[in-house]
Design a protein around this motif. Structure first.
Motif, PDB file in Angstrom:
ATOM      1  N   UNK A  33      23.236 -31.977 -21.358  1.00 40.17           N
ATOM      2  CA  UNK A  33      22.907 -30.548 -21.266  1.00 40.17           C
ATOM      3  C   UNK A  33      21.635 -30.183 -22.037  1.00 40.17           C
ATOM      4  N   UNK A  34      21.389 -30.763 -23.226  1.00 42.36           N
ATOM      5  CA  UNK A  34      20.076 -30.476 -23.827  1.00 42.36           C
ATOM      6  C   UNK A  34      18.931 -30.849 -22.878  1.00 42.36           C
ATOM      7  N   UNK A  69      15.586 -21.430 -22.241  1.00 40.93           N
ATOM      8  CA  UNK A  69      15.801 -22.732 -21.627  1.00 40.93           C
ATOM      9  C   UNK A  69      17.126 -22.724 -20.877  1.00 40.93           C
ATOM     10  N   UNK A  70      17.052 -22.840 -19.584  1.00 44.83           N
ATOM     11  CA  UNK A  70      18.269 -22.874 -18.766  1.00 44.83           C
ATOM     12  C   UNK A  70      18.125 -23.961 -17.713  1.00 44.83           C
ATOM     13  N   UNK A  71      19.232 -24.566 -17.316  1.00 48.31           N
ATOM     14  CA  UNK A  71      19.165 -25.573 -16.252  1.00 48.31           C
ATOM     15  C   UNK A  71      18.764 -24.933 -14.927  1.00 48.31           C
ATOM     16  N   UNK A 105      18.867 -28.270 -20.142  1.00 49.78           N
ATOM     17  CA  UNK A 105      18.338 -26.988 -20.632  1.00 49.78           C
ATOM     18  C   UNK A 105      16.814 -27.027 -20.743  1.00 49.78           C
ATOM     19  N   UNK A 106      16.294 -28.177 -21.160  1.00 47.22           N
ATOM     20  CA  UNK A 106      14.835 -28.356 -21.229  1.00 47.22           C
ATOM     21  C   UNK A 106      14.218 -28.621 -19.852  1.00 47.22           C
ATOM     22  N   UNK A 143      19.322 -24.664 -10.786  1.00 53.17           N
ATOM     23  CA  UNK A 143      20.578 -24.605 -10.026  1.00 53.17           C
ATOM     24  C   UNK A 143      20.983 -25.998  -9.548  1.00 53.17           C
ATOM     25  N   UNK A 144      22.278 -26.226  -9.500  1.00 54.90           N
ATOM     26  CA  UNK A 144      22.802 -27.500  -8.994  1.00 54.90           C
ATOM     27  C   UNK A 144      24.158 -27.241  -8.368  1.00 54.90           C
ATOM     28  N   UNK A 178      28.535 -33.867 -22.163  1.00 55.54           N
ATOM     29  CA  UNK A 178      27.384 -32.981 -21.980  1.00 55.54           C
ATOM     30  C   UNK A 178      26.509 -32.836 -23.211  1.00 55.54           C
ATOM     31  N   UNK A 179      26.807 -33.578 -24.270  1.00 57.96           N
ATOM     32  CA  UNK A 179      26.107 -33.355 -25.540  1.00 57.96           C
ATOM     33  C   UNK A 179      24.716 -33.999 -25.571  1.00 57.96           C
TER      34      UNK A 179
END
Ligand SMILES: Cc1cc2nc3c(=O)[nH]c(=O)nc-3n(C[C@H](O)[C@H](O)[C@H](O)COP(=O)(O)OP(=O)(O)OC[C@H]3O[C@@H](n4cnc5c(N)ncnc54)[C@H](O)[C@@H]3O)c2cc1C
Ligand code: FES
Ligand code: FES
Lengths: 161, 287
Positions: free
Chosen positions: B37-38, B2-4, B41-42, B6-7, B33-34
């Motif tokens: 970011x999850x 699971x990765x973001x 990541x999803x 691009x931005x 980001x808590x």
């Protein structure tokens, strides 16, 4: 710009400079770019705690931070604690109390313990369990981890008084 | 894995730069980001531009105002828990922070991030609802403020416009000496609350001058038990009076069934936690 960003940071006392894509997670940077694979990755959404590092003196989830956010930071990973021949006292206590089995969760626990020994009173075992609640272990059943931390807290408080 | 996606990453150093950076079709603020970011990541959230406000240090302050305390947007949960001004005037904040996530997440997560994420079980929205806080907002048209009932619209939905950011929250001091207490049931330490209750009680001449009860986890947003509050004000300041008013606490609540608890279980927890919080608050108010 979506292009790469330049970051400078220190990891375990050593300075680094790198170019990173903004979307790269701090955990992946430490593991894949710096080769510091002691920091583990389990859930990648903040739940398991195995990716915990110390950043500027406090614990943080490296899966919930971007590598670009490490710019200017002082990072400590499990590699900075000690070596097999010269273990950190926290590592010794885990070893003495059998506070690990497979070891997958251990780096995260060790870094969390670095933080809570400094920041929390941990008077009771219930407080220790609460402070460790962000780290999941599938093997030990936690008892031995709590005993290791109890020993460390007693040593800390004995030394202080 | 699971990765973001691009931005574009922008890191303003001042509020003015932040407002300019938000002038974009698909910009998103990152604070601690808590929660964000999850979701990134999803890939549930895929912003084109990420505006990192962590370098705007003026947002980290907690300060006394004429009428209360102002908590900067970037105040971390862990810092709120050990702040001396908050401990003096709103000890309930440190009590509630003990229930927010875990040590490492509290070191990073922020007050405004929690308010803007607007989880109906989260502690900050409940505290701000209980304490009649004012949420301070900055946009390209300047400053405005919002009351909790205007700000929290639905689960994960707030009144924040795309180009706005929350700069802080103002908590007015109670009108006189008061007692406060926080209670929560969660499945495990650090999990989001199944139900949480916060109480504030002021006693004058042996009667309740003011009673407030805030509840989380039982509605789309944090709520106040207005019927109970109204019924108790002016009554003799006794635990028996609090007990008698408890059935009013569940009036108008519409909890949902979810993975963590059934609606019925949530409803049954309300009087239990309300009672504990109110009685402790009364005790503290009369000490
Ligand atoms: C395992 C785990 C357990 C948790 N348990 C709890 C819990 O029990 N209780 C609880 O309350 N929380 C819990 N959290 C969430 C945590 O408290 C977050 O810190 C909080 O919800 C979001 O704050 P943040 O600063 O991290 O915000 P971010 O994740 O950075 O942002 C959240 C949202 O708010 C927006 N935003 C942030 N700051 C601003 C601002 N100043 N102005 C406008 N918009 C803004 C972002 O764009 C994003 O949409 C948990 C998180 C994890 C990973
Ligand atoms: S990998 Fe970061 S908390 Fe699980
Ligand atoms: S030792 Fe195996 S997960 Fe903890």
């Amino acid at each position: 710009m979506t292009g790469k960003a330049r970051i400078t940071l220190t990891v375990n006392g050593e300075p680094f400079e790198a170019e990173v894509e903004p979307r790269m997670l701090a955990a992946d940077f430490l593991r894949d770019e710096l080769g510091l694979t002691g920091t583990h990755v389990g859930c990648e959404h903040g739940v398991c705690g195995t990716c915990t590092i110390m950043m500027n003196g406090v614990s943080a989830r490296s899966c919930l931070m971007l590598a670009v956010q490490l710019d200017g930071a002082e990072v400590q990973t499990v590699e900075g604690l000690g070596t097999i021949r010269d273990m950190h006292r926290i590592q010794e206590a885990f070893h003495e109390h059998h506070a690990l089995q497979c070891g997958f969760c251990t780096p995260g626990f060790l870094m969390t313990v670095c933080d809570i020994l400094e920041s929390l009173p941990l008077r009771t075992d219930a407080e220790i369990r609460d402070a460790l609640s962000g780290n999941i272990c599938r093997c030990t059943g936690y008892d031995h981890i709590v005993k290791a931390v109890r020993t460390l807290v007693d040593e800390r408080d004995g030394a202080a008084s | 894995m699971m990765k973001p996606v691009a931005f574009e990453y922008v890191r303003p150093e001042t509020l003015a730069e932040a407002v300019t950076a938000l002038d974009h079709d698909d910009a998103r603020i990152i604070a601690g980001g808590q929660s964000l970011l999850p979701m990134m990541n999803f890939r549930l959230v895929q912003p084109e531009r990420l505006v990192d406000i962590n370098r705007i240090t003026e947002l980290e302050r907690i300060e006394r105002t004429k009428t209360g305390l102002r908590i900067g947007a970037l105040t971390r949960h862990a810092n709120a828990a050990r702040d001396p001004l908050l401990a003096e005037h709103f000890p309930i904040v440190a009590e509630a922070m003990g229930h927010v996530a875990h040590v490492a997440i509290r070191n990073r997560g922020t007050v405004a991030g929690s308010l803007c994420h607007a989880d109906p079980s989260a502690e900050w929205p409940l505290l701000v609802t209980l304490l009649d806080g004012e949420i301070e907002i900055l946009g390209s048209d300047g400053h405005r403020s919002a009351e909790p009932s205007e700000f929290f619209l639905a689960p994960l939905v707030t009144d924040i416009e795309e180009q706005e950011l929350v700069t802080g929250v103002h908590l007015p001091l109670p009108a006189g000496p008061s007692g406060m207490a926080f209670e929560e049931v969660a499945q495990r330490a650090g999990d989001f609350a199944v139900v949480a209750a916060g109480a504030m009680v002021r006693v004058e001449n042996d009667t309740f001058a003011e009673v407030r009860l805030g509840l989380g986890g039982v509605f789309d947003t944090s709520v106040r038990a207005r019927a109970l509050e109204g019924a108790l004000t002016g009554q003799r300041a006794r635990a028996e009076e609090l007990e008698a008013a408890l059935p009013l606490a569940i009036e108008d609540l519409e909890p949902n069934d979810d993975l963590h608890a059934s609606a019925d279980y949530r409803l049954s927890l309300v009087p239990v936690l309300a009672r504990r919080a109110l009685i402790r608050a009364l005790h503290r108010a009369t000490q």
